[in-house]
Enzyme design. Structure first.
Site, mmCIF file in Angstrom:
data_model
loop_
_atom_site.group_PDB
_atom_site.id
_atom_site.type_symbol
_atom_site.label_atom_id
_atom_site.label_comp_id
_atom_site.label_asym_id
_atom_site.label_seq_id
_atom_site.Cartn_x
_atom_site.Cartn_y
_atom_site.Cartn_z
ATOM 1 N N SER A 189 0.841 -1.203 0.000
ATOM 2 C CA SER A 189 0.000 0.000 0.000
ATOM 3 C C SER A 189 0.869 1.244 0.000
ATOM 4 O O SER A 189 1.961 1.258 0.601
ATOM 5 C CB SER A 189 -0.859 -0.014 1.264
ATOM 6 O OG SER A 189 -1.440 1.256 1.476
ATOM 7 N N TYR B 153 -1.935 -1.340 10.703
ATOM 8 C CA TYR B 153 -2.200 -1.868 9.354
ATOM 9 C C TYR B 153 -1.038 -1.502 8.425
ATOM 10 O O TYR B 153 -0.472 -2.361 7.733
ATOM 11 C CB TYR B 153 -3.527 -1.306 8.818
ATOM 12 C CG TYR B 153 -3.625 -1.343 7.317
ATOM 13 C CD1 TYR B 153 -3.859 -2.538 6.646
ATOM 14 C CD2 TYR B 153 -3.431 -0.180 6.554
ATOM 15 C CE1 TYR B 153 -3.913 -2.577 5.264
ATOM 16 C CE2 TYR B 153 -3.481 -0.210 5.172
ATOM 17 C CZ TYR B 153 -3.717 -1.411 4.528
ATOM 18 O OH TYR B 153 -3.748 -1.441 3.162
ATOM 19 N N LYS C 70 2.098 -3.847 6.413
ATOM 20 C CA LYS C 70 2.468 -3.825 4.989
ATOM 21 C C LYS C 70 3.980 -3.604 4.856
ATOM 22 O O LYS C 70 4.663 -4.292 4.082
ATOM 23 C CB LYS C 70 1.699 -2.727 4.245
ATOM 24 C CG LYS C 70 0.204 -2.982 4.145
ATOM 25 C CD LYS C 70 -0.090 -4.217 3.301
ATOM 26 C CE LYS C 70 -1.557 -4.541 3.195
ATOM 27 N NZ LYS C 70 -1.849 -5.831 2.586
HETATM 28 C C1 UD1 Z 1 -7.106 4.741 3.438
HETATM 29 C C2 UD1 Z 1 -6.157 4.292 4.494
HETATM 30 C C3 UD1 Z 1 -4.969 3.639 3.828
HETATM 31 C C4 UD1 Z 1 -5.447 2.462 3.003
HETATM 32 C C5 UD1 Z 1 -6.483 2.945 1.991
HETATM 33 C C6 UD1 Z 1 -7.109 1.759 1.294
HETATM 34 C C7 UD1 Z 1 -6.530 5.821 6.368
HETATM 35 C C8 UD1 Z 1 -5.933 6.896 7.237
HETATM 36 N N1 UD1 Z 1 -5.778 5.406 5.338
HETATM 37 O O1 UD1 Z 1 -6.463 5.695 2.611
HETATM 38 O O2 UD1 Z 1 -4.049 3.217 4.815
HETATM 39 O O3 UD1 Z 1 -4.367 1.862 2.340
HETATM 40 O O4 UD1 Z 1 -7.529 3.645 2.651
HETATM 41 O O5 UD1 Z 1 -7.950 2.206 0.289
HETATM 42 O O6 UD1 Z 1 -7.627 5.352 6.615
HETATM 43 N N2 UD1 Z 1 -12.412 11.354 3.357
HETATM 44 C C9 UD1 Z 1 -13.396 12.220 3.761
HETATM 45 N N3 UD1 Z 1 -14.550 11.705 4.277
HETATM 46 C C10 UD1 Z 1 -14.757 10.352 4.396
HETATM 47 C C11 UD1 Z 1 -13.751 9.464 3.967
HETATM 48 C C12 UD1 Z 1 -12.580 9.997 3.472
HETATM 49 O O7 UD1 Z 1 -13.240 13.452 3.681
HETATM 50 O O8 UD1 Z 1 -15.824 9.952 4.894
HETATM 51 C C13 UD1 Z 1 -11.174 11.903 2.762
HETATM 52 C C14 UD1 Z 1 -9.897 11.536 3.520
HETATM 53 O O9 UD1 Z 1 -9.604 12.493 4.516
HETATM 54 C C15 UD1 Z 1 -8.873 11.524 2.389
HETATM 55 C C16 UD1 Z 1 -9.679 11.057 1.177
HETATM 56 O O10 UD1 Z 1 -11.042 11.341 1.493
HETATM 57 O O11 UD1 Z 1 -8.399 12.823 2.130
HETATM 58 C C17 UD1 Z 1 -9.533 9.572 0.873
HETATM 59 O O12 UD1 Z 1 -9.820 8.840 2.053
HETATM 60 P P1 UD1 Z 1 -9.943 7.235 2.043
HETATM 61 O O13 UD1 Z 1 -10.806 6.812 0.922
HETATM 62 O O14 UD1 Z 1 -10.337 6.820 3.432
HETATM 63 O O15 UD1 Z 1 -8.487 6.756 1.704
HETATM 64 P P2 UD1 Z 1 -7.083 7.108 2.422
HETATM 65 O O16 UD1 Z 1 -7.265 7.724 3.735
HETATM 66 O O17 UD1 Z 1 -6.236 7.828 1.441
#
Ligand code: UD1
Length: 332
Positions: free
Chosen positions: A124, A148, A152
């Site tokens: 990842s 997690y 990895k």
């Molecule tokens: C997350 C994991 C990462 C994992 C990946 C798998 C975390 C901190 N990181 O990545 O370790 O490998 O998923 O796909 O969880 N966001 C919102 N509202 C939400 C959900 C997300 O604003 O309800 C924003 C987050 O702050 C981020 C972006 O959307 O900026 C993407 O978030 P997400 O889809 O959860 O992925 P990651 O955090 O990048």
């Protein structure tokens, strides 16, 4: 000779099974159904018109994996099986270390005993920690913010050490950026249990009305619009990246970023989803989520150069296919 796909009924695993079969590979799936459903097997068989041998086993169960290797002959292994919920890993670290490390060690050990040399590991982009973007494979890794992510990074090191000791092993460590979307048929896709943690499945559930509104985690990041920037990649592109890694497998340990190289902010993401699918996504901005970084996107030049692979689908395709899957499969 077949390819063993562990976690083959999960989100990325199932799409990779489709991509492998399309390229003419025989596939065997091992999955313990802990975070997947047996219906996915039927969907895969319908999509591919193949009967796919399936073993409901846990990859940390050495006897069960040994029996599987007695029954089937493998030319390579793609190891997806693992726990992946970041928040849960903070609350239950031992569960994550035990499962994710032991499954990788068990599988690699049996591959070594049986002379199966091609081993592809699901890593990842989280292993980069808060490095500067774009992330490239030569960067020194920074600590991640959760168990997690640590599992990895540790599995990467374990497999690297194995290659040091056995030079003819062929290991590819694939660092995924943010996989989203679904097979365009809507037959398979992302179906998380409970309330989704990740952006796309959360948005599709807001779109169906199952969830009321999206919470945007922070608009005070040092990014153009203040929201987090990520490299979203269509899961079918990611799946094809695994086929490319298998076809270009060679001795040693080889690390590849699988992303698009393009960063998208949360607000740009919402705008694209709304435009492509003609649905309003209500949202409100809330404080940052602990552990999030401002930026994450890939330098994708190595995969292009060495695997002759690049992502072909854009964010519009990802939004269209994810929504198509949700519409066809959501029940409430
Ligand atoms: C997350 C994991 C990462 C994992 C990946 C798998 C975390 C901190 N990181 O990545 O370790 O490998 O998923 O796909 O969880 N966001 C919102 N509202 C939400 C959900 C997300 O604003 O309800 C924003 C987050 O702050 C981020 C972006 O959307 O900026 C993407 O978030 P997400 O889809 O959860 O992925 P990651 O955090 O990048």
């Amino acid at each position: 000779m077949s390819i063993l796909v562990t976690g083959g009924l999960g989100f990325i695993g199932s799409h990779t099974v489709v991509a492998l079969i399309k390229e003419g590979y025989k596939v065997v799936i091992a999955d313990n159904l802990s975070n997947s459903k047996i219906e996915v097997l039927n969907a895969l068989e319908n999509l591919t018109n193949e009967t796919i041998p399936f073993y409901q086993i846990d990859v940390i169960d050495e006897d069960a994996v040994s029996r599987l290797f007695e029954n089937q002959k493998f030319s390579g292994v793609i190891h997806f099986a693992g726990y992946k919920a970041v928040g849960e890993s903070v609350n239950e670290p031992l569960k994550y270390y035990r499962n994710n490390l032991l499954s990788t060690i068990t599988l690699a050990n049996i591959c070594q005993k049986k002379g199966v040399k091609k081993f592809i590991f699901s890593s990842s982009a989280t292993v980069y920690g808060s490095n500067r973007v774009p992330f490239d494979e030569t960067m020194q890794l920074l600590p991640t913010t959760n168990p997690y992510g640590e599992t990895k990074a540790m599995c990467e090191r374990i497999l690297g050490d194995l290659v040091q000791a056995n030079g003819d092993f062929e290991v590819a460590l694939l660092r995924y950026f943010n996989p989203i979307g679904a097979h365009p048929s809507g037959g398979i896709g992302e179906a998380p249990n409970g309330i989704p943690n990740n952006l796309m499945p959360f948005i599709t559930q807001v779109a169906t009305g199952k969830l009321k509104e999206l919470q945007v985690f922070g608009d005070d990041y040092p990014t153009p619009d203040g929201t987090g920037v990520r490299d979203y990649i269509h899961v079918m592109d990611l799946a094809e990246g695994h086929v490319a890694a298998l076809e270009n497998s060679k001795p040693g340990v080889h690390i590849y970023n699988l992303g698009t190289g393009k960063g998208t902010s949360v607000l740009e993401f919402i705008e694209t989803f709304e435009r492509v699918n003609k649905i309003k996504i209500p949202y409100k901005v809330v404080p940052r989520r602990v552990g999030d970084v401002a930026y994450s996107y890939a330098d994708v030049s190595k995969a292009k150069r060495e695997l002759n692979w690049t992502a072909k689908r854009n964010l519009e395709h990802m939004c269209r296919d994810a929504w198509n899957f949700e519409k066809l499969n959501s029940k409430d």
